[in-house]
Motif scaffolding. Structure first.
Motif, PDB file in Angstrom:
ATOM      1  N   ALA A   1       0.925  -1.212   0.001  1.00 45.04           N
ATOM      2  CA  ALA A   1      -0.013   0.055  -0.068  1.00 45.04           C
ATOM      3  C   ALA A   1       0.823   1.211   0.088  1.00 45.04           C
ATOM      4  O   ALA A   1       0.997   2.080   1.076  1.00 45.04           O
ATOM      5  CB  ALA A   1      -0.944  -0.063   1.364  1.00 45.04           C
ATOM      6  N   THR A   2       1.439   1.561  -1.245  1.00 48.50           N
ATOM      7  CA  THR A   2       2.581   2.673  -1.227  1.00 48.50           C
ATOM      8  C   THR A   2       1.688   3.951  -1.463  1.00 48.50           C
ATOM      9  O   THR A   2       2.288   4.965  -1.484  1.00 48.50           O
ATOM     10  CB  THR A   2       3.479   2.414  -2.266  1.00 48.50           C
ATOM     11  N   GLU A   3       0.430   3.760  -1.761  1.00 50.01           N
ATOM     12  CA  GLU A   3      -0.074   5.098  -2.068  1.00 50.01           C
ATOM     13  C   GLU A   3      -0.647   5.889  -0.573  1.00 50.01           C
ATOM     14  O   GLU A   3      -0.848   7.123  -0.516  1.00 50.01           O
ATOM     15  CB  GLU A   3      -1.660   4.965  -2.786  1.00 50.01           C
ATOM     16  N   ASP A   4      -0.591   5.130   0.374  1.00 53.25           N
ATOM     17  CA  ASP A   4      -0.986   5.756   1.879  1.00 53.25           C
ATOM     18  C   ASP A   4       0.177   6.699   2.075  1.00 53.25           C
ATOM     19  O   ASP A   4       1.352   6.683   1.740  1.00 53.25           O
ATOM     20  CB  ASP A   4      -0.917   4.654   3.012  1.00 53.25           C
ATOM     21  N   HIS A   5      -0.090   7.713   3.064  1.00 52.22           N
ATOM     22  CA  HIS A   5       0.934   8.536   3.410  1.00 52.22           C
ATOM     23  C   HIS A   5       0.973   8.539   4.885  1.00 52.22           C
ATOM     24  O   HIS A   5       1.191   9.738   5.622  1.00 52.22           O
ATOM     25  CB  HIS A   5       0.307   9.990   2.889  1.00 52.22           C
ATOM     26  N   ASP A   6       0.535   7.517   5.623  1.00 52.24           N
ATOM     27  CA  ASP A   6       0.851   7.698   7.342  1.00 52.24           C
ATOM     28  C   ASP A   6       2.437   7.393   7.611  1.00 52.24           C
ATOM     29  O   ASP A   6       2.762   6.113   7.697  1.00 52.24           O
ATOM     30  CB  ASP A   6      -0.143   6.617   7.882  1.00 52.24           C
ATOM     31  N   TRP A   7       3.067   8.248   7.432  1.00 51.35           N
ATOM     32  CA  TRP A   7       4.432   8.164   7.963  1.00 51.35           C
ATOM     33  C   TRP A   7       4.904   7.443   9.219  1.00 51.35           C
ATOM     34  O   TRP A   7       5.670   6.563   9.329  1.00 51.35           O
ATOM     35  CB  TRP A   7       5.086   9.519   8.014  1.00 51.35           C
TER      36      TRP A   7
END
Length: 544
Positions: free
Chosen positions: A142-148
């Protein structure tokens, strides 16, 4: 000190390490395993791996399988997957059953649960193949997520306890993790990691892991290459959610979710209402009038919100509003800028791959009834869900301590260590007395209420007072026992710190790469051999 004397009825090895998870699961997965409320998932199905599985047909193939297979084959060859071509050729056949799992990419392979999910997918695919049914496992990254925060740290262990290696603060909020590159702080993390390992074999494995975590590598690529290092030719096909060729194939699915937005919004509301009517909480907070899609603008991934019948805006950008037709044009020309959120991603995944079986964690399965309307809207049928196994790796030293004490793993994980130790060494002085007092108090209660029913309240207060006094005394005795057996207490404290590092269960915190560096090929091999696919029981993996 010696452990309790064993006898012919001593606790067996398997009983010591057995931990039931049924009551620890969220309400909805627990209901599904009990055979209740699966209709809330429709059109998605559910089956219990402990029961005889239903016939697993191929899922609804929306995207052209040969093109999907070609894209995944090319990408996995580039990652260095040893069986990329064979698996891609198998995937190209529309009749091949596809077993899917996935999660966000994580530093140093992410937490152990990702490896457990992966091996579960592999084992289910292999079980189908054993029946003469072509099957392939795919891991959706899930590389589209942005939860660092979810991906930027990894926990290792040393003699003093957990050690967290972190990429630091989020310097690019809302930027998808697949576009993030490992920065100049990686050499510092590498040196810290080198301090934790000794022995030629472990050091060699560490250096191979560090090679793929070089400055400039993307987070997703480093994750995939780490997992390939761990699994070798047993690895599934890895699917980067941002792979351009696959984003292009998602256009019709994403377009349908935009064009039929009112219908989808109503279906989401109905699904939420059905869940709450049955007494379940909502895993995903309802957001009427909000799209399940995100748009990337100026390097930031923001939620799409509908404005009236034909316009949209982006959450957090008061300066941006545009016609929905503009969004459709972006989809046609730059599909990589549009990505699904949690309630649309499963449907996009299943439409793209023609999923037969998807393996989900308890929290993921809890929100699937809220996500199911997207499957219905896209006309997807034949998808089955299954709950992933939960895993804990028990090293030989810890296993030996528990066996010598005949201390159940459940006691180690769920009780104060002093109390658990006192019970196992035969110094639990309070419990038998408390049981006898309870029996006498119950006799006294019945007699008192026969005299006057209004005595119930003062009696209950008296019993509570006695109970609290005994609890206080029990704690003090347990502390005294622990002081007498300080060596054993320290061993149990160390064991618990390793199994529940930082207060979280090992599979959610401990980095896969750490376990691979320490144990080598034995990690994946033993996990594969001992993995219990029944999600009712903790799958305890014993490694030397």
């Amino acid at each position: 000190m010696t452990a309790k004397d064993s006898s012919s009825s001593a606790t067996s090895h398997s009983d010591l390490f057995r931990l039931e998870l049924g009551d620890r699961l969220p309400a909805f997965p627990r209901a599904l395993l009990d055979g209740r409320d699966s209709d809330l998932l429709e059109p998605i199905g559910f089956f219990d791996p402990a029961a005889e599985p239903p016939g697993l047909t191929s899922g609804s193939v929306t995207a052209p399988r040969p093109e999907v297979a070609q894209a995944l084959g090319d990408a996995n060859r580039e990652y260095g997957h040893p069986r990329a071509g064979d698996l891609a050729d198998k995937l190209a056949d529309p009749e091949t059953r596809v077993v899917v799992t996935g999660q966000q990419p994580g530093l140093f392979g992410g937490p152990l649960l990702g490896l457990s999910k992966t091996l579960a997918a592999i084992k289910h695919a292999e079980a189908l193949e054993a029946k003469g049914i072509r099957a392939v496992a795919v891991f959706w990254v899930a590389t589209e997520d942005h939860d660092w925060a979810e991906i930027a740290s990894a926990t290792f262990l040393n003699r003093q306890g957990p050690v967290t290696l972190s990429l630091g603060e989020d310097r690019e909020p809302l930027r998808p993790v697949g576009r993030r590159h490992l920065g100049d702080d990686m050499p510092v993390l590498a040196e810290r990691a080198r301090e934790l390992f000794f022995g030629d074999d472990a050091v060699k494995r560490l250096e191979r892991i560090l090679e793929v975590h070089h400055t400039g590598a993307t987070v997703g690529e480093a994750f995939i290459r780490t997992m390939l290092e761990v699994l070798g030719d047993r690895a599934p096909l890895y699917l980067d959610a941002q792979l351009p060729a696959l984003k292009a194939l998602q256009r019709p699915m994403l377009r349908a979710l935009v064009e039929r937005r009112s219908e989808l919004d109503a279906a989401y509301a109905a699904a939420d209402a059905a869940l709450t009517d049955r007494g379940y909480g909502l895993q995903v907070t309802p957001q009427p009038g909000v799209s399940p899609l995100f748009l990337e603008l100026d390097g930031e991934r923001r939620r799409i919100e509908w404005r009236g019948d034909d316009r949209f805006s982006l959450r957090g950008r008061d300066d941006y509003e545009a016609p929905v037709d503009d969004l459709l044009r972006i989809l046609d020309g730059e599909p990589g800028r549009v990505s699904p959120g949690v309630l649309a991603r499963p449907a996009i995944q299943d439409a793209l791959l023609g999923t037969t079986l998807q393996i989900l964690g308890p929290s993921e399965l809890s929100y699937m009834p809220q996500a199911a309307p997207a499957h219905a809207l896209l006309g997807l049928r034949g998808v089955q869900t299954i709950l992933r196994p939960q895993t804990m790796v028990l090293d030989g030293k810890t296993a030996g301590w528990l066996q010598e004490l005949e201390l159940p793993l459940e006691s180690l994980l769920t009780r104060p260590l002093e109390e658990a130790l006192a019970e196992r060494v035969g110094d639990d002085l309070v419990t038998p007395v408390r049981d006898a007092i309870e029996a006498q108090l119950e006799t006294l209660r019945r007699a008192a209420l026969e005299v006057d029913k209004s005595l119930a309240k003062p009696f209950d207060k008296t019993r509570d007072h006695i109970g609290r006094g005994l609890e206080t005394l029990s704690a003090k005795i347990a502390g005294a026992v622990a002081r007498r057996h300080e060596v054993w207490l320290k061993r149990l404290q160390q064991a618990k710190a390793n199994l529940v590092p930082g207060g979280a269960w090992m599979e959610r915190r401990l980095a896969t790469a750490f376990l691979h560096i320490r144990h080598g090929e034995a990690l994946a091999e033993t996990l594969d051999a001992q993995l219990n696919l029944d999600p009712r029981h903790l799958s305890v993996i014993e490694l030397d």
